[in-house]
Design an enzyme around this catalytic site. Structure first.
Site, mmCIF file in Angstrom:
data_model
loop_
_atom_site.group_PDB
_atom_site.id
_atom_site.type_symbol
_atom_site.label_atom_id
_atom_site.label_comp_id
_atom_site.label_asym_id
_atom_site.label_seq_id
_atom_site.Cartn_x
_atom_site.Cartn_y
_atom_site.Cartn_z
ATOM 1 N N GLN A 101 0.849 -1.201 0.000
ATOM 2 C CA GLN A 101 0.000 0.000 0.000
ATOM 3 C C GLN A 101 0.880 1.245 0.000
ATOM 4 O O GLN A 101 0.380 2.353 -0.137
ATOM 5 C CB GLN A 101 -0.872 0.018 1.259
ATOM 6 C CG GLN A 101 -1.851 -1.122 1.337
ATOM 7 C CD GLN A 101 -2.464 -1.198 2.735
ATOM 8 O OE1 GLN A 101 -3.451 -0.533 3.032
ATOM 9 N NE2 GLN A 101 -1.888 -2.006 3.597
ATOM 10 N N HIS A 119 -1.716 1.209 -4.016
ATOM 11 C CA HIS A 119 -2.156 2.612 -3.964
ATOM 12 C C HIS A 119 -1.313 3.509 -4.868
ATOM 13 O O HIS A 119 -1.237 4.715 -4.641
ATOM 14 C CB HIS A 119 -2.111 3.121 -2.514
ATOM 15 C CG HIS A 119 -3.192 2.516 -1.654
ATOM 16 N ND1 HIS A 119 -3.136 2.459 -0.280
ATOM 17 C CD2 HIS A 119 -4.379 1.935 -1.984
ATOM 18 C CE1 HIS A 119 -4.234 1.875 0.193
ATOM 19 N NE2 HIS A 119 -5.001 1.543 -0.822
ATOM 20 N N CYS A 127 -1.381 13.061 -16.359
ATOM 21 C CA CYS A 127 -1.998 14.314 -16.786
ATOM 22 C C CYS A 127 -3.402 14.391 -16.173
ATOM 23 O O CYS A 127 -4.193 13.463 -16.301
ATOM 24 C CB CYS A 127 -2.073 14.372 -18.315
ATOM 25 S SG CYS A 127 -2.922 15.854 -18.892
ATOM 26 N N CYS A 152 1.965 19.448 -17.182
ATOM 27 C CA CYS A 152 2.080 18.313 -18.110
ATOM 28 C C CYS A 152 2.990 18.742 -19.273
ATOM 29 O O CYS A 152 2.706 19.753 -19.925
ATOM 30 C CB CYS A 152 0.696 17.932 -18.627
ATOM 31 S SG CYS A 152 0.741 16.672 -19.907
ATOM 32 N N CYS A 155 0.685 18.817 -22.655
ATOM 33 C CA CYS A 155 -0.403 19.764 -22.967
ATOM 34 C C CYS A 155 -0.304 21.048 -22.146
ATOM 35 O O CYS A 155 -1.153 21.925 -22.281
ATOM 36 C CB CYS A 155 -1.755 19.101 -22.742
ATOM 37 S SG CYS A 155 -2.137 18.824 -20.990
ATOM 38 N N ASN A 217 2.978 -6.798 13.309
ATOM 39 C CA ASN A 217 2.630 -5.411 13.618
ATOM 40 C C ASN A 217 3.064 -5.131 15.052
ATOM 41 O O ASN A 217 3.114 -6.045 15.873
ATOM 42 C CB ASN A 217 1.113 -5.202 13.472
ATOM 43 C CG ASN A 217 0.750 -3.728 13.304
ATOM 44 O OD1 ASN A 217 1.103 -2.876 14.111
ATOM 45 N ND2 ASN A 217 0.041 -3.434 12.231
ATOM 46 N N ALA A 235 8.390 -4.786 12.314
ATOM 47 C CA ALA A 235 8.565 -5.624 11.122
ATOM 48 C C ALA A 235 10.047 -5.895 10.845
ATOM 49 O O ALA A 235 10.423 -7.015 10.491
ATOM 50 C CB ALA A 235 7.934 -4.924 9.923
HETATM 51 P P1 OAD Z 1 -1.410 3.208 8.995
HETATM 52 O O1 OAD Z 1 -0.696 4.436 9.427
HETATM 53 O O2 OAD Z 1 -2.887 3.198 9.032
HETATM 54 O O3 OAD Z 1 -0.933 1.979 9.889
HETATM 55 C C1 OAD Z 1 0.418 1.710 10.104
HETATM 56 C C2 OAD Z 1 0.510 0.443 10.900
HETATM 57 O O4 OAD Z 1 1.874 0.119 11.062
HETATM 58 C C3 OAD Z 1 -0.096 0.525 12.317
HETATM 59 O O5 OAD Z 1 -0.941 -0.593 12.519
HETATM 60 C C4 OAD Z 1 1.119 0.447 13.228
HETATM 61 O O6 OAD Z 1 0.853 -0.239 14.442
HETATM 62 C C5 OAD Z 1 2.092 -0.325 12.391
HETATM 63 N N1 OAD Z 1 3.522 -0.099 12.650
HETATM 64 C C6 OAD Z 1 4.173 1.042 12.986
HETATM 65 N N2 OAD Z 1 5.497 0.838 13.064
HETATM 66 C C7 OAD Z 1 5.712 -0.472 12.780
HETATM 67 C C8 OAD Z 1 6.859 -1.296 12.692
HETATM 68 N N3 OAD Z 1 8.087 -0.832 12.889
HETATM 69 N N4 OAD Z 1 6.680 -2.599 12.379
HETATM 70 C C9 OAD Z 1 5.433 -3.098 12.162
HETATM 71 N N5 OAD Z 1 4.314 -2.387 12.237
HETATM 72 C C10 OAD Z 1 4.444 -1.086 12.542
HETATM 73 O O7 OAD Z 1 -0.830 2.829 7.549
HETATM 74 P P2 OAD Z 1 -1.444 1.824 6.453
HETATM 75 O O8 OAD Z 1 -2.134 0.690 7.080
HETATM 76 O O9 OAD Z 1 -0.380 1.567 5.478
HETATM 77 O O10 OAD Z 1 -3.484 5.366 1.565
HETATM 78 O O11 OAD Z 1 -2.529 2.784 5.788
HETATM 79 C C11 OAD Z 1 -3.274 2.338 4.707
HETATM 80 C C12 OAD Z 1 -3.526 3.464 3.749
HETATM 81 O O12 OAD Z 1 -4.106 4.583 4.429
HETATM 82 C C13 OAD Z 1 -2.250 4.034 3.135
HETATM 83 O O13 OAD Z 1 -1.817 3.306 2.005
HETATM 84 C C14 OAD Z 1 -2.674 5.425 2.741
HETATM 85 C C15 OAD Z 1 -3.493 5.802 3.957
HETATM 86 O O14 OAD Z 1 -4.492 6.743 3.713
HETATM 87 C C16 OAD Z 1 -3.110 6.036 0.472
HETATM 88 O O15 OAD Z 1 -2.114 6.725 0.421
HETATM 89 C C17 OAD Z 1 -4.022 5.862 -0.691
#
Ligand code: OAD
Length: 261
Positions: A101, A119, A127, A152, A155, A217, A235
């Site tokens: 993501q 994502h 564009c 762009c 254009c 996590n 991680a």
């Molecule tokens: P979040 O910020 O929602 O969640 C991050 C997760 O990583 C949390 O559950 C933390 O507990 C965990 N975390 C933090 N440090 C860590 C580590 N060192 N090891 C393991 N886990 C750890 O981020 P995402 O789940 O990626 O969308 O968010 C999903 C989407 O929401 C993103 O792709 C973004 C956002 O809006 C777009 O940009 C389209």
């Protein structure tokens, strides 16, 4: 945790089909802020003002200032051990698929190939007017952009970041590849809050299809209780431990008569 790691590693063979979904937590140790953690981006900024097509329509300069700032920050970051271990698995296991993501490009910089960017990427642009002269979406690593909002080259209208914004759908080809990757033996969901759909549904569908599901996590998520294993820890550390156990097993397989110390 050691017994869990050993049980997990016992499921991983050279031909095992492994699919991994990563989120912002995987890049946290590289100094990239997550979205919902204590210093998370969505705690400081409003997604409605920065990450929707309506926000861009309203104020492309503001939106680009934010993405340009993130791009400037990202060029100073390096992949961490989590990215490296996953890149090594991509090399070692022929049936390994990585879905992320994250838009930061750190998996690719660690050497991962064929990453499914659920994502999109902050390093891609398109564009805004879908002008017929532009090649759809293209890579642009200019940092910083000399002019905000950038134009762009085909254009002279606006370009937009190649990321999926709130309210937008997932690219159909990316969705198709991701769904195909759910037919696997082991599915890892790593460093994601499992709150954003449809990404968050992937692990559940993989489990429904028979995969052994593992979460890594630092804290519990809505998915934790529904999966086979939830390994709590950073991680970069947990993956390093899993990798060490895998490599120890391989050494034993290669030298079966070497007595253990
Ligand atoms: P979040 O910020 O929602 O969640 C991050 C997760 O990583 C949390 O559950 C933390 O507990 C965990 N975390 C933090 N440090 C860590 C580590 N060192 N090891 C393991 N886990 C750890 O981020 P995402 O789940 O990626 O969308 O968010 C999903 C989407 O929401 C993103 O792709 C973004 C956002 O809006 C777009 O940009 C389209």
């Amino acid at each position: 945790m050691n017994t869990y790691i050993e049980r997990l590693v016992s499921k991983i063979r050279p031909e095992t089909r492994i699919t991994v979904l990563t989120g912002a937590g995987v890049s946290a140790a590289s100094g990239v802020p997550t979205f919902r953690g204590p210093d998370g981006l969505w705690r400081k900024y409003r997604p409605e003002s920065l990450a929707t097509p309506e926000a861009f329509q309203r104020d492309p300069k503001l939106v680009w200032e934010w993405y340009d700032w993130r791009r400037q920050t990202l060029v100073t970051k390096r992949p961490n051990r989590a990215h490296e271990v996953l890149a090594a698995w991509g090399e070692r296991y022929p049936n390994f698929i990585l879905i992320t993501q994250n838009v930061d490009g750190l998996h690719e910089r660690a050497g991962s190939q064929n990453v499914i960017r659920f994502h999109g990427s902050i390093w891609e642009v398109l564009c805004w007017n879908n002008c017929p002269l532009s090649p759809g979406r293209w890579w642009d690593e200019t940092v910083p952009f000399p002019e905000i909002p950038p134009k762009c080259p085909h254009c002279n209208g606006l370009i937009r970041p190649g990321v999926v914004w709130f309210g937008e759908g997932i690219d159909p080809e990316v969705m198709r590849l991701s769904i195909e990757a759910l037919d696997c033996d082991v599915f890892f969901t790593i460093g994601t809050s499992s709150l954003v759909y449809p990404a968050a549904s992937l692990v559940h569908e993989a489990k429904r299809r028979g995969a052994f599901t593992v979460e890594i996590n630092i804290e519990a998520t809505p998915a934790s209780g529904l999966l086979d294993f939830a390994l709590q820890g950073p991680a970069e550390e947990v993956l390093e431990r899993v990798e060490r156990v895998i490599l120890m097993g391989r050494r034993k397989d290669q030298n079966p008569h070497t007595p253990s110390p």
